[in-house]
Design a protein around this motif. Structure first.
Motif, PDB file in Angstrom:
ATOM      1  N   TYR A 131      23.708  15.996 -39.605  1.00 43.07           N
ATOM      2  CA  TYR A 131      22.207  16.101 -40.118  1.00 43.07           C
ATOM      3  C   TYR A 131      21.559  14.815 -39.252  1.00 43.07           C
ATOM      4  N   LYS A 140      28.587  22.435 -44.305  1.00 38.94           N
ATOM      5  CA  LYS A 140      27.244  21.679 -44.206  1.00 38.94           C
ATOM      6  C   LYS A 140      26.560  22.203 -45.310  1.00 38.94           C
ATOM      7  N   SER A 141      26.761  23.099 -46.055  1.00 39.35           N
ATOM      8  CA  SER A 141      25.869  23.302 -47.276  1.00 39.35           C
ATOM      9  C   SER A 141      26.412  22.733 -48.466  1.00 39.35           C
ATOM     10  N   LEU A 156      25.971  16.428 -46.263  1.00 46.40           N
ATOM     11  CA  LEU A 156      25.102  15.930 -45.351  1.00 46.40           C
ATOM     12  C   LEU A 156      25.693  14.967 -44.404  1.00 46.40           C
ATOM     13  N   LEU A 171      23.824  20.377 -53.159  1.00 48.14           N
ATOM     14  CA  LEU A 171      23.026  19.457 -52.544  1.00 48.14           C
ATOM     15  C   LEU A 171      21.416  19.836 -53.268  1.00 48.14           C
ATOM     16  N   LYS A 172      20.728  18.852 -53.669  1.00 51.35           N
ATOM     17  CA  LYS A 172      19.510  19.193 -54.199  1.00 51.35           C
ATOM     18  C   LYS A 172      18.550  18.197 -53.407  1.00 51.35           C
ATOM     19  N   ASP A 173      17.029  18.403 -53.689  1.00 50.45           N
ATOM     20  CA  ASP A 173      15.953  17.794 -52.938  1.00 50.45           C
ATOM     21  C   ASP A 173      16.368  16.467 -52.814  1.00 50.45           C
ATOM     22  N   HIS A 193      19.146  14.671 -52.621  1.00 54.37           N
ATOM     23  CA  HIS A 193      20.007  14.259 -51.540  1.00 54.37           C
ATOM     24  C   HIS A 193      19.397  14.245 -50.006  1.00 54.37           C
ATOM     25  N   TYR A 194      18.608  15.473 -49.866  1.00 52.60           N
ATOM     26  CA  TYR A 194      17.933  15.516 -48.632  1.00 52.60           C
ATOM     27  C   TYR A 194      16.754  14.287 -48.292  1.00 52.60           C
ATOM     28  N   GLU A 195      16.149  13.984 -49.615  1.00 53.45           N
ATOM     29  CA  GLU A 195      15.109  12.885 -49.584  1.00 53.45           C
ATOM     30  C   GLU A 195      16.098  11.450 -49.157  1.00 53.45           C
ATOM     31  N   ALA A 214      18.786  11.328 -47.437  1.00 51.54           N
ATOM     32  CA  ALA A 214      19.192  11.668 -45.697  1.00 51.54           C
ATOM     33  C   ALA A 214      17.673  11.009 -44.941  1.00 51.54           C
ATOM     34  N   ASN A 215      16.758  11.781 -45.540  1.00 55.61           N
ATOM     35  CA  ASN A 215      15.276  11.626 -44.558  1.00 55.61           C
ATOM     36  C   ASN A 215      14.917  10.021 -44.536  1.00 55.61           C
TER      37      ASN A 215
END
Ligand SMILES: [Zn+2]
Length: 302
Positions: free
Chosen positions: A3, A54-55, A58, A180-182, A184-186, A188-189
């Motif tokens: 990522y 990767k699914s 991250l 992974l949910k939103d 987790h991406y949040e 990471a960002n």
């Protein structure tokens, strides 16, 4: 693909260029050697984490974060459904021993404890997550990646993964279910956004253009034993072949890294590369790849 990818730091790149063009003082030589070794270990580690699904995970490589005016670095971080896994990667080689919470080289020289290191970054990471209103459990580990590393009297109850356990650790992690949910991406960002870059120039020895040994370096083994027949460059150390154009452009970038304010002219590159016999060829290549600007009588390139 991770990522957040790992890139070679400008500090390491500059050290490498300087090492080719001057004799580094012993303290800086040590810093450079540690940087090179550390980076190699991290790349080795990345090759293993590349195998993670990767699914489900991250991967954020090389984060430099700051909280309460304190900076800390995490070599690699893995986000799964349940956990945030900071990874401290060590490319130590040879024999070490562990004694009452301390790490020693066999000659009894004490080294900074990687366990203390992860304890410190865990605390800072927790503070940062709190500030960003994210709660996820943190599970740090120290990973020794060099197969030639031995730790005598190794403790059994510490978060340490030894070279012989690396594959098993990641196979088991990969086999776990992880959705992974939103959020987790949040997270990471946020971390990617918080990532800092340090000035690469603080630990370098003093240097100037006049003092540096001139010559075009091999792009692969960095040797200065490179010759040109007009179209290609041949390295007499490793046999690597490169086009003159690629070699010249690489040398220009090297100079710009060493001296961010340097003015690129045909004569400068002619002198710096040394092995290119035709100024005309250098001018043509600079003209093709950079914008020619004029100041009075002379032309420089941007
Ligand atoms: Zn070479």
């Amino acid at each position: 693909m991770a990522y957040k990818e790992r890139v070679e730091s400008d500090e390491l790149k500059i050290f490498r260029i300087l090492n080719n063009h001057m004799t580094l003082p012993s303290k800086e030589k040590q810093i450079y050697s540690n940087l090179e070794k550390g980076y190699k270990g991290e790349v080795m580690f990345d090759q293993i984490t590349e195998g993670l699904d990767k699914s489900k995970f991250l991967i954020l490589n090389d984060l430099l974060l700051e909280t309460n005016s304190t900076t800390f670095q995490i070599d690699s971080s893995i986000i799964s459904q349940e956990n945030f896994l900071p990874c401290e990667v060590k490319n130590f080689e040879g024999d070490y021993y562990y004694k009452s919470d301390h790490f020693y080289v066999m000659n009894d020289n004490e080294i900074q404890s990687p366990l203390d290191q992860i304890k410190r970054s865990d605390t800072l990471l927790r503070q940062l997550f709190q500030k960003k209103k994210h709660s996820i459990s943190i599970k740090s580990n120290v990973f020794f990646v060099n197969p030639a590393f031995t730790l005598y009297q190794a403790p059994l109850d510490k978060p340490i993964i030894y070279p012989t356990q690396l594959n098993k650790f990641f196979d088991e992690l990969n086999a776990k279910s992880s959705i992974l949910k939103d959020n987790h991406y949040e997270l990471a960002n946020i971390l990617v956004k918080e990532h800092k870059t340090l000035s690469p120039y603080t630990r370098l020895p003093p240097y100037n253009y006049a003092q540096l040994k001139k010559g075009l370096c091999c792009g692969l083994c960095h040797s200065l034993k490179v010759s040109s027949d007009g179209t290609i460059l041949v390295c007499h150390s490793c046999g690597c072949v490169e086009s003159v154009e690629d070699g010249i452009l690489r040398s220009v970038r090297e100079l710009q890294l060493l001296f961010p304010n340097i003015i690129i002219t045909t004569n400068l590159i002619f002198e710096w590369c040394k092995v290119i016999e035709s100024r005309k060829q250098i001018r043509r290549i600079l003209k093709k790849n950079y914008e020619a600007c004029r100041r009075g009588k002379y032309t420089y390139y941007e």
